[in-house]
Design a protein around this motif. Sequence first.
Motif, PDB file in Angstrom:
ATOM      1  N   ASN A  80       0.855  -1.191   0.000  1.00 24.03           N
ATOM      2  CA  ASN A  80       0.000   0.000   0.000  1.00 24.03           C
ATOM      3  C   ASN A  80       0.881   1.227   0.000  1.00 24.03           C
ATOM      4  N   PRO A  85      -5.685   6.560  -2.147  1.00 26.70           N
ATOM      5  CA  PRO A  85      -6.061   5.575  -1.130  1.00 26.70           C
ATOM      6  C   PRO A  85      -7.531   5.215  -1.235  1.00 26.70           C
ATOM      7  N   SER A  86      -7.821   4.054  -0.676  1.00 29.62           N
ATOM      8  CA  SER A  86      -9.198   3.556  -0.774  1.00 29.62           C
ATOM      9  C   SER A  86     -10.166   4.345   0.087  1.00 29.62           C
ATOM     10  N   SER A  87      -9.668   5.070   1.109  1.00 26.44           N
ATOM     11  CA  SER A  87     -10.566   5.821   1.993  1.00 26.44           C
ATOM     12  C   SER A  87     -10.895   7.213   1.473  1.00 26.44           C
ATOM     13  N   ALA A  88     -10.350   7.598   0.309  1.00 18.68           N
ATOM     14  CA  ALA A  88     -10.629   8.923  -0.240  1.00 18.68           C
ATOM     15  C   ALA A  88     -12.026   8.973  -0.848  1.00 18.68           C
ATOM     16  N   HIS A  89     -12.666  10.144  -0.769  1.00 13.81           N
ATOM     17  CA  HIS A  89     -13.995  10.370  -1.322  1.00 13.81           C
ATOM     18  C   HIS A  89     -13.892  11.301  -2.528  1.00 13.81           C
ATOM     19  N   THR A 113     -10.347  13.722  -1.844  1.00 13.18           N
ATOM     20  CA  THR A 113      -9.604  13.963  -0.610  1.00 13.18           C
ATOM     21  C   THR A 113     -10.249  13.133   0.491  1.00 13.18           C
ATOM     22  N   LEU A 114      -9.633  13.175   1.665  1.00 11.18           N
ATOM     23  CA  LEU A 114     -10.171  12.477   2.828  1.00 11.18           C
ATOM     24  C   LEU A 114     -11.192  13.365   3.539  1.00 11.18           C
ATOM     25  N   HIS A 155     -11.841  13.989   6.713  1.00  9.49           N
ATOM     26  CA  HIS A 155     -11.370  14.836   7.809  1.00  9.49           C
ATOM     27  C   HIS A 155     -10.494  15.983   7.299  1.00  9.49           C
ATOM     28  N   ASP A 172     -21.160  14.710  -2.187  1.00 10.09           N
ATOM     29  CA  ASP A 172     -20.291  13.592  -1.825  1.00 10.09           C
ATOM     30  C   ASP A 172     -20.669  12.408  -2.710  1.00 10.09           C
ATOM     31  N   LEU A 190     -16.823   6.817  -2.319  1.00 11.69           N
ATOM     32  CA  LEU A 190     -15.404   6.484  -2.373  1.00 11.69           C
ATOM     33  C   LEU A 190     -14.899   6.520  -3.809  1.00 11.69           C
ATOM     34  N   LYS A 213     -13.149   5.056  -6.873  1.00 11.36           N
ATOM     35  CA  LYS A 213     -12.993   3.689  -7.360  1.00 11.36           C
ATOM     36  C   LYS A 213     -11.662   3.565  -8.092  1.00 11.36           C
TER      37      LYS A 213
END
Length: 978
Positions: A380, A446-450, A514-515, A517, A602, A605, A607
Amino acid sequence: MASKSEQLLIVVSILEGRHFPKSQRHNLVVQAKFDGEQLTTDPVDHKEQPQFCTELAWELDRRTLHQHRLQRTPIKLQCFAVDISTSAKTCVGYIILDLRSVQEIKQVPKWYSLLNSKYTKLKPALLLSMGLENDNKHTELTPEKFKARKAPPRHGSPVLSSLLPEKLEAILKEDEGYHQIGHQDHCTDFFVLSVTVAFATKLEQLIPSTKNLAGEDFFFYYALLGNDITSESFQNLMSPSFEPERASVRIRSSDPVLRAFLDQQPSLQIHLCCGNHSLGSTEVSLAGLAKSTVDLDKQVATVEGAFILQPPNRAKKSLPVLPDLQPNVGVSITLRREALAAEVGEDGPVNPLNAGTVEPIQHLSPTVEESLRTPSPGRNSPVMTPTSLQECPSNPHTESEADSLQEEAAPPAYPSGPVLAPVQVEDQPERVLSSVSVSAPKIAIPSSAHHYCFSMDLRSIRSLTLSFPVSCMLRYTYQFFGSAAPIMTNPPVEVKRNMEVFLPQSYCAFDFATLPHQLQDTFFRIPLVVDVWHKDPSARDILLGTASIQLSHLLTAEKSRFLGPDRQQHWRQTFSERIPVIKSQGPNEKVAELCYVTTLEDLGLVKVQEVIVSESSQNGNPVAPKTPPPQPVPSSSTGKIPPEPRETLEYRAALELEMWKEMQEDLFDDQLKKKELGHMQALAEEWKKRDREREALVKKKEVEYNILEQQLQKTLADLEKREKQLAHAEMETQSLQREMCAEHAFSMRELQESGRRLREDYAHQVGLERSRVRQLEEELSRQQQQILDAESKYKMLEKEYQQFREQQSIRPEIRLQSEINLLSLEKVELERKLESTTKSKLHYKQQWGRALKELARFKQREQESAMTRLKKQQQELESMRLRYLAAEEKEAVKSEKHELEDIRNELNRLKQQEDNRPWAGNSGGPATSPNESSDDHLSRLLEERDTLLHTGVYTHEDRIISELNRQIQEAMSHRVAH
């Protein structure tokens, strides 16, 4: 052009501050703006009394200074709190300085409180002083000095060193995208400083033999002009494989100044890091670039080679290392002109928007151009955040958002926020001047980004408070959305008072990833500032004011669902508001109102598509061919003949099934053999790798054991030498012991003899003392007998005295003497009372005198206060009389203005009548009458007087204004006479 004697410097000295709160996360910076030029102080600690100790200067001539004084051009100082981790600036207050108060004499520093301060309870202030100085740099740098030496001074000469400051600093210019070294007047060329980490060998020598080398990530780290640079991470220290990486910095300076700066700089330290720890470091001196004789106009100055990595605790170990086993790192540092770099093609295509500079996502500097890598499969790729970069430079990936400007043909990707960057690839040509290749930039999301979509609609503007119509244009930038280019409303619209105008082409949408937070932290911390400009086609654009949009309101708005193009549910938040537009200069006044609508969507996530090749598709299992069902054999007769067992359909089906089973078993055996062969090859490779590691460890152990053996041999030699020393010391100790025993026996004999003599002496002294005691006892008995005789005599004398006293008390003289004693005592008591009465009388007289003096003092004070009140009333009457006279003078001036306006109107009417007469055009030229010339003279005098009064420098009491009034009265009387 002004002469050299008229060149001046406006110097603003920013000394220190007070009443600031303490903050460990921020620095304080003061920015000064004057005549469109902005100067900034160095950042200082955010504490209660920050020490700036900085002078900011602007160069201008005396005529320009006079014009600025007439126009009341201010000097605006803005104090910013800069976040150390994110470099975000927050305005904590400002100060307006009046240019008219600047004098050529040195002024005493004064405290100026910050206006519109963020810290309202503390009331912070700055200690400032302003002054005018003569600019002597033109006289110092005259060409005559160079003519005296027949040539300009070369590098290193005392003349050039005297012109340069003692310590040169690289000042970052974020808007232009470069570092400036030296004074702005001497910075005429652009240079590119590049650092390349190419290879590394024998890195396992830096790791203890007891530590496992597998499973750790290693990378190289160094700092280039304050920018943290990390290389691509690798795991194998035995044979480190990483692509060579170049980091470049764009510098604006001149050749001698840049060489002097590099000569002052410390060596470049390159660290081999594992996590947060430095395993070893090396230093590469930059002085080689400064002392190089290479002509930068034609060639490239280079410092390169293999440098030895020294562990941090080498001083503690002090173990010798063989030369062929020392860890090395290959580094190449080049310095070239930007024009030469463009010709060679080393940096690829240059973007005209940012002049080839790149801004990383960590917001360290917009001038670092670092090559990026694609994360290796099965690992990762970490996401870079500003916090992680400040804590530890262990992240090997960086990305640029400005690279997206260099590929216009590529489809739009997600713009980078503070965390993520767009996925872009830029091919670079091979280097001509070096054999090191440069990697192409890539990015991992990263997979947690929106995926977010932000849209801004600046609807309308209204409630304009200005007296003149405005050609309004709005502009804003927000780099978090991934674009540094400003967003503007076009074309400009005309806005007048008491009207609302809708803005054209004011809708803009941003797609970015971006993330969550990071989005919330940025929206709550950084507002979106909209600048309102007045676009004047005949002059420069004027900034009317700014409107600050708090994007945090959008996060607290109500969420609503909607279906996206992929038929999935997403969330949407909308917020609209009217906010005031605050005046940019001067007091905080409202200029207009701005209506806007913001929307945040929003989209879920991000893809990331991955292609996974399955093992079955690689092996390609064949499918057994289908055999057609057997046809029944026609019978030759009508009778039923039982078929053969092997000719039945069941038998054939069973036979085909068995054959298919055997074929599948063979295929399965082949697949197992292939897998076994693959596993065996993998095991063999792993076994070879382990063997190589073991061989390296064995070599390292052998070196360590040889070193330990040498140390043991040295220790044994030391022990033998020490044993000989101990034997010699033992012999000396035995001889000393014998001597000590002899001395002890002699001393014992002496002690016994002296003891015998002492006993005899003490026995003789005891006999003498006994005889003396007997004599004292006899003397004591004799003295006791004498005491008894004396006591008997005392008793007899006492009896005789008592008898004598009794006889004397019976006589009358004794009684009279006792009465005399009583009367004398009463006399003494009466005298004492008389003396106390006299003293109290004197005290009361003194108190009465003090009371009379105090009463006189009170009367005098009352008279003085009455006189003071009378003087104050007279002053108030005088001030009221002066105000009344000023009001009468203003009324007189107004009446004169009205009269002059009537005269002008009458003159204009007469001129029109003269122009309309038919015989006006028969004359050869325009004839001017004395009245017209006197009118022109009168209007010119009036215009000069009004101009001087409007500047605010002159008043009606000044001599020049009085002279102009006298000339105006004479011109008016002359006109009336004609």
